[in-house]
Structure formats: structure tokens, C-alpha cells
Design a protein around this motif. Structure first.
Motif, PDB file in Angstrom:
ATOM      1  N   UNK A 149      39.337  31.930  21.819  1.00 28.73           N
ATOM      2  CA  UNK A 149      40.573  31.393  22.379  1.00 28.73           C
ATOM      3  C   UNK A 149      40.690  31.456  23.893  1.00 28.73           C
ATOM      4  N   UNK A 150      40.079  32.423  24.499  1.00 26.16           N
ATOM      5  CA  UNK A 150      40.353  32.665  25.914  1.00 26.16           C
ATOM      6  C   UNK A 150      39.610  31.667  26.812  1.00 26.16           C
ATOM      7  N   UNK A 151      40.296  31.160  27.794  1.00 23.17           N
ATOM      8  CA  UNK A 151      39.671  30.260  28.761  1.00 23.17           C
ATOM      9  C   UNK A 151      39.443  31.017  30.061  1.00 23.17           C
ATOM     10  N   UNK A 152      38.268  30.815  30.635  1.00 23.72           N
ATOM     11  CA  UNK A 152      37.966  31.520  31.879  1.00 23.72           C
ATOM     12  C   UNK A 152      38.965  31.150  32.968  1.00 23.72           C
ATOM     13  N   UNK A 153      39.458  29.925  32.878  1.00 23.19           N
ATOM     14  CA  UNK A 153      40.363  29.445  33.925  1.00 23.19           C
ATOM     15  C   UNK A 153      41.767  30.022  33.791  1.00 23.19           C
ATOM     16  N   UNK A 154      42.032  30.653  32.669  1.00 27.19           N
ATOM     17  CA  UNK A 154      43.401  31.098  32.442  1.00 27.19           C
ATOM     18  C   UNK A 154      43.384  32.324  31.541  1.00 27.19           C
ATOM     19  N   UNK A 155      43.106  33.486  32.101  1.00 25.28           N
ATOM     20  CA  UNK A 155      43.110  34.669  31.244  1.00 25.28           C
ATOM     21  C   UNK A 155      43.990  35.769  31.814  1.00 25.28           C
ATOM     22  N   UNK A 156      44.682  36.437  30.902  1.00 18.01           N
ATOM     23  CA  UNK A 156      45.610  37.479  31.340  1.00 18.01           C
ATOM     24  C   UNK A 156      44.872  38.627  32.041  1.00 18.01           C
ATOM     25  N   UNK A 157      45.515  39.179  33.030  1.00 16.89           N
ATOM     26  CA  UNK A 157      44.910  40.286  33.772  1.00 16.89           C
ATOM     27  C   UNK A 157      44.588  41.471  32.876  1.00 16.89           C
ATOM     28  N   UNK A 158      45.444  41.690  31.910  1.00 17.29           N
ATOM     29  CA  UNK A 158      45.284  42.890  31.087  1.00 17.29           C
ATOM     30  C   UNK A 158      44.375  42.655  29.889  1.00 17.29           C
ATOM     31  N   UNK A 159      43.790  41.476  29.781  1.00 22.57           N
ATOM     32  CA  UNK A 159      42.960  41.187  28.607  1.00 22.57           C
ATOM     33  C   UNK A 159      41.809  42.182  28.511  1.00 22.57           C
ATOM     34  N   UNK A 160      41.555  42.706  27.317  1.00 26.31           N
ATOM     35  CA  UNK A 160      40.475  43.691  27.151  1.00 26.31           C
ATOM     36  C   UNK A 160      39.089  43.059  27.287  1.00 26.31           C
ATOM     37  N   UNK A 161      39.037  41.744  27.091  1.00 23.41           N
ATOM     38  CA  UNK A 161      37.767  41.040  27.233  1.00 23.41           C
ATOM     39  C   UNK A 161      37.931  40.009  28.332  1.00 23.41           C
ATOM     40  N   UNK A 162      36.952  39.937  29.201  1.00 24.57           N
ATOM     41  CA  UNK A 162      36.983  38.908  30.233  1.00 24.57           C
ATOM     42  C   UNK A 162      35.873  37.914  29.971  1.00 24.57           C
ATOM     43  N   UNK A 163      36.229  36.639  29.984  1.00 23.38           N
ATOM     44  CA  UNK A 163      35.228  35.598  29.755  1.00 23.38           C
ATOM     45  C   UNK A 163      34.698  35.103  31.099  1.00 23.38           C
ATOM     46  N   UNK A 164      33.397  34.980  31.194  1.00 28.82           N
ATOM     47  CA  UNK A 164      32.798  34.501  32.436  1.00 28.82           C
ATOM     48  C   UNK A 164      32.400  33.037  32.329  1.00 28.82           C
ATOM     49  N   UNK A 165      31.106  32.792  32.210  1.00 22.94           N
ATOM     50  CA  UNK A 165      30.600  31.424  32.146  1.00 22.94           C
ATOM     51  C   UNK A 165      30.590  30.893  30.718  1.00 22.94           C
ATOM     52  N   UNK A 166      30.761  29.587  30.605  1.00 21.01           N
ATOM     53  CA  UNK A 166      30.550  28.920  29.326  1.00 21.01           C
ATOM     54  C   UNK A 166      29.506  27.834  29.564  1.00 21.01           C
ATOM     55  N   UNK A 167      28.536  27.747  28.678  1.00 22.57           N
ATOM     56  CA  UNK A 167      27.481  26.742  28.862  1.00 22.57           C
ATOM     57  C   UNK A 167      26.856  26.399  27.520  1.00 22.57           C
ATOM     58  N   UNK A 168      26.000  25.390  27.536  1.00 21.87           N
ATOM     59  CA  UNK A 168      25.262  25.073  26.316  1.00 21.87           C
ATOM     60  C   UNK A 168      23.830  25.580  26.452  1.00 21.87           C
ATOM     61  N   UNK A 169      23.290  26.112  25.349  1.00 20.71           N
ATOM     62  CA  UNK A 169      21.890  26.553  25.401  1.00 20.71           C
ATOM     63  C   UNK A 169      20.971  25.401  24.987  1.00 20.71           C
ATOM     64  N   UNK A 170      19.696  25.678  24.910  1.00 22.52           N
ATOM     65  CA  UNK A 170      18.703  24.655  24.595  1.00 22.52           C
ATOM     66  C   UNK A 170      18.967  23.916  23.286  1.00 22.52           C
ATOM     67  N   UNK A 171      19.601  24.603  22.330  1.00 21.61           N
ATOM     68  CA  UNK A 171      19.846  23.963  21.040  1.00 21.61           C
ATOM     69  C   UNK A 171      21.165  23.190  21.032  1.00 21.61           C
ATOM     70  N   UNK A 172      21.892  23.240  22.155  1.00 16.78           N
ATOM     71  CA  UNK A 172      23.166  22.535  22.227  1.00 16.78           C
ATOM     72  C   UNK A 172      24.362  23.393  21.841  1.00 16.78           C
TER      73      UNK A 172
END
Lengths: 250, 167
Positions: A149-172
Motif C-alpha cells: 500500500x505505501x507509496x514512496x512519494x507519500x509515506x507517514x513519518x512514523x511508518x515502521x517501514x519505509x519504502x525506497x525505490x520501486x522498479x521492475x526486474x528482468x522478469x518484469x
């Protein structure tokens, strides 16, 4: 070629000295047969944990608490326990080596790292952010939630998990880097069916864990390298990330 | 690891989930596991003054549990000799027929291991103790621990790979 079973077992149990460990890691990188040997041992360990760990989250029977003279208000989910376990964890972090992750990042079987480190740190703190499903290590509970659910562009400061990059791997498949703030751990998970398969997990510098921003913006070297080797194309921008999320990471 | 700010009983209470997990790995039947925890707590409480802060509390409790289990196994052996023999299949696990066709469940495979191997596997692979800590808990030399551990793992892999293809 095969390594002696005792050596592989001792490696999985984190009981080798630096030199022997390096030899095993080199052999694993070079030889698929040894990789399979190691994988078997890791899977056995993971299956055992998967079978017995659920006991940890069951409610403790009243009669046991009464034996200890505890009222039924035992610290819910063990508050004192967490403190104890964290202290233990710190002790171990100091006593035990840091995993040499750059070598690991080169391994196809990067699952290894997740299982080993997961057992030693995360599970011991009972965060339950990882589980083993059909021999694969996948995100669960709040980590699964954040990855989904979490978007790197919009995450709460207190979130226990921080999301960094999102990308596709070789298999898509979509992959996302994450930082578990409380555990000073960071890693990569890739979408596999309805789950997030944890591809790697490593320690983030513990010093960063207090400084939320710093921990969040700087991925550990090992994670960056693993992204570089697995990424296909460019990381998603905010808009593409949102689109991927609304199409449920398919 | 002493935490003088938290009373010992509370520290033990906080360990209950782990004690229950270890009991599940060493008692062959789930139903026996909590009884084993109960006995362990009772024995531990009587000897609280014997615990030394240079021993981890969980290691200390694990040792008490291990001994309680061994006593229980011996007592059962005596009962079994004196009274009618218990069902011969007692140690086979609960899911025998189905389990043998496909791969055996992890619990059933664990239940088939000899006690000493099961204790070694439980301490190192499930509880995550180091060899040194596990050997101390089991009250055996480290070489004995590692050989039991190796034999336990090999036996488990044989049982778990039945029907799973690769050996």
C-alpha cells in the motif's frame, strides 16, 4: 563438487570463522551443486521455524500464568520481553560478525541472507514481518502491508517501514526496496503472485535507525548493488508507482 | 543477562512463548507440551535462587525443561513396563497414513527423531542458540551436540523429502 555436510551446516548455523566462511561463500558462488546443498540446509531450517514459530503468537494458557503468580494481564505480546530480546539482539550484533553482503548480492540464491538474518534479528524481536511459505521467504504483517500500500512519494513519518525505490526486474516483476526502521534492516522484495518474495535483507547501519530521514534516504550499499544487478530499465517515478499500485502490482 | 529492574518471575513470564515453542519441539505430542512447560515453571520457581545472572535466563529454563522431559520419558518407560504396553504407534505422530504418502509434516518428522537429536535440533535450528549455548543447555560436549545435530538434520531431510522428489 560438494562440501562436507558439516561445513555447510556450520555455515548455515553461523558457526564458521571468517576464513572458512569466505571459502564457503566462494564455493557457493562458483558451484551450483554446492548452492543446492546450501539451499537444502536453509530450507530445512526455514521449514522448522515455519512449523514451530506459530506457537509464539498463540495466547499463553491461563494456568501457566497462574503458576507464575501472574494476573491474566501478562504484558501483552511481551513488552518486557521485547526489551530483553532487543538487548539480546544488541549483544549478538556485537558478538557476531556482520554479514559480508557484497559477495552475497552476487548470489542467485540471495534468499539465503533473508533467512539467516531474519532468524537472528527480526524473528527474535517477534516482529513477524517475514514468513516462510512453500519454501520461500515472503513479507507478512506490516511489511506486506507497507509493500502493497505505501507509496514512496507519500509515506507517514512514523511508518515502521519505509519504502525506497520501486522498479521492475528482468522478469518484469515489480520490486521494491524497504527499510524496517525499528530493526535497522533494509532489503528488497519482489512481487510473486499475491505475495512479496523477500529477495534480500541486510542490516542498515544501526546509527541510522534513530535518524529516520537518514535511514530512509540512504540505502545500504549491498541493497543498492543488488538493485543495480537486478533492475531492468529505470526506477518508477511517483506517477508510475501509483499506477503500479492501483493495478495491484501486476 | 540480568535485568534487575524487572522481577525474575516477570522475566520468566515474558519467556513463556519461547518456552512453549521449545516444549513443542521436544515433547512429541502437542498436548504434552504445555504440561511440560508447567512442570518446568514449577521446578524453576523452587530453584530461583540457583539462577546466576551470568547464565541467560532462557538457557537456564531450557535446561530445566530438558531435564524435566528426560525424567518424564523415563517415568513413562517405567509405567509402560509395569502397566499394559501403550499403543505401539505412539511415537509415530498423528497423521500417519496420509503423511507417509506425501511428504511427512515437519512435526511428524520431528516426533520420530530420538530425544537427544530432537533437543539438539530444537535448540539450534528452532531456538537459534549457538553451538556453545546449546551444548551448555543440553549439558553435553560441543562435539556431541554437533554430531546429534547433524544426524537429526539428515534424518529430518530423509523423512521430509519422501514424496518430495529430491533426496
Amino acid at each position: 563438487m560438494k562440501l562436507p555436510d558439516e561445513t555447510v551446516m556450520a555455515y548455515v548455523d553461523d558457526e564458521l570463522d571468517a576464513e572458512s566462511r569466505a571459502r564457503v561463500e566462494a564455493a557457493v558462488t562458483a558451484d551450483p551443486e554446492i548452492r543446492a546443498q546450501l539451499k537444502t540446509q536453509i530450507e530445512l531450517r526455514a521449514r522448522l521455524r515455519a512449523s514451530f514459530d506459530p506457537v509464539l503468537s498463540e495466547p499463553v494458557p491461563e494456568r501457566l500464568l497462574q503458576t507464575l503468580g501472574q494476573k491474566s494481564t501478562v504484558p501483552p505480546a511481551g513488552i518486557t520481553d521485547l526489551a530483553t530480546l532487543r538487548a539480546t539482539k544488541q549483544e549478538r550484533l556485537q558478538a557476531r560478525r556482520r554479514w559480508s553482503l557484497p559477495q552475497f548480492a552476487a548470489l542467485a540464491a540471495s534468499l539465503i541472507i533473508g533467512v539467516l538474518i531474519g532468524q537472528r534479528t527480526l524473528n527474535s524481536a517477534r516482529q513477524n514481518v517475514l514468513e516462510s511459505r512453500e519454501g520461500q521467504l515472503v513479507a507478512s504483517a506490516l511489511l506486506d502491508e507497507a509493500l502493497t500500500r505505501q507509496l514512496a512519494s507519500n509515506q507517514p513519518d512514523a511508518a515502521p517501514v519505509h519504502i525506497g525505490l520501486t522498479y521492475r526486474d528482468g522478469s518484469g516483476a515489480f520490486c521494491r526496496t524497504f527499510t524496517l526502521i525499528q530493526d535497522s534492516a533494509a532489503g528488497i522484495a519482489c512481487r510473486s503472485g499475491d505475495a512479496w518474495r523477500v529477495e534480500m535483507l541486510t542490516r542498515a547501519t544501526p546509527a541510522d535507525s534513530g535518524a529516520y530521514r537518514a535511514a530512509a534516504s540512504e540505502l545500504p550499499e549491498a541493497v543498492r548493488r543488488a538493485v543495480e544487478t537486478s533492475i531492468s530499465g529505470e526506477p518508477l517515478d511517483a506517477e508510475a508507482e501509483r499506477a503500479a499500485q492501483s493495478s495491484r502490482w501486476r | 543477562m540480568s535485568r534487575p529492574d524487572v522481577p525474575l518471575r516477570d522475566q520468566i513470564a515474558a519467556l513463556l512463548p519461547r518456552l512453549r515453542r521449545f516444549a513443542r519441539t521436544i515433547a512429541r505430542h502437542t498436548a504434552d507440551a504445555d504440561d511440560l512447560v508447567q512442570i518446568t515453571l514449577e521446578r524453576g520457581l523452587v530453584r530461583l535462587d540457583q539462577w546466576r545472572p551470568d547464565t541467560r535466563l532462557e538457557s537456564w529454563m531450557f535446561t530445566i525443561m530438558k531435564n524435566a522431559w528426560i525424567d518424564e520419558v523415563r517415568a513413562r518407560g517405567r509405567r509402560a513396563r509395569v502397566l499394559a504396553p501403550e499403543a505401539a504407534g505412539e511415537n509415530v505422530g498423528d497423521r500417519s497414513a496420509e503423511a507417509q504418502v506425501t511428504a511427512m509434516s515437519v512435526e511428524a518428522a520431528m516426533a520420530r527423531l530420538p530425544d537427544d537429536q530432537r533437543i539438539a535440533v530444537g535448540l539450534v535450528l528452532v531456538e537459534g542458540l549457538s553451538y556453545k549455548e546449546a551444548a551448555a543447555v543440553a549439558e553435553i560436549p560441543m562435539g556431541t551436540l554437533t554430531s546429534r545435530l547433524a544426524r537429526g538434520r539428515e534424518a529430518l531431510m530423509r523423512m521430509l523429502s519422501n514424496g518430495g522428489g529430491a533426496s
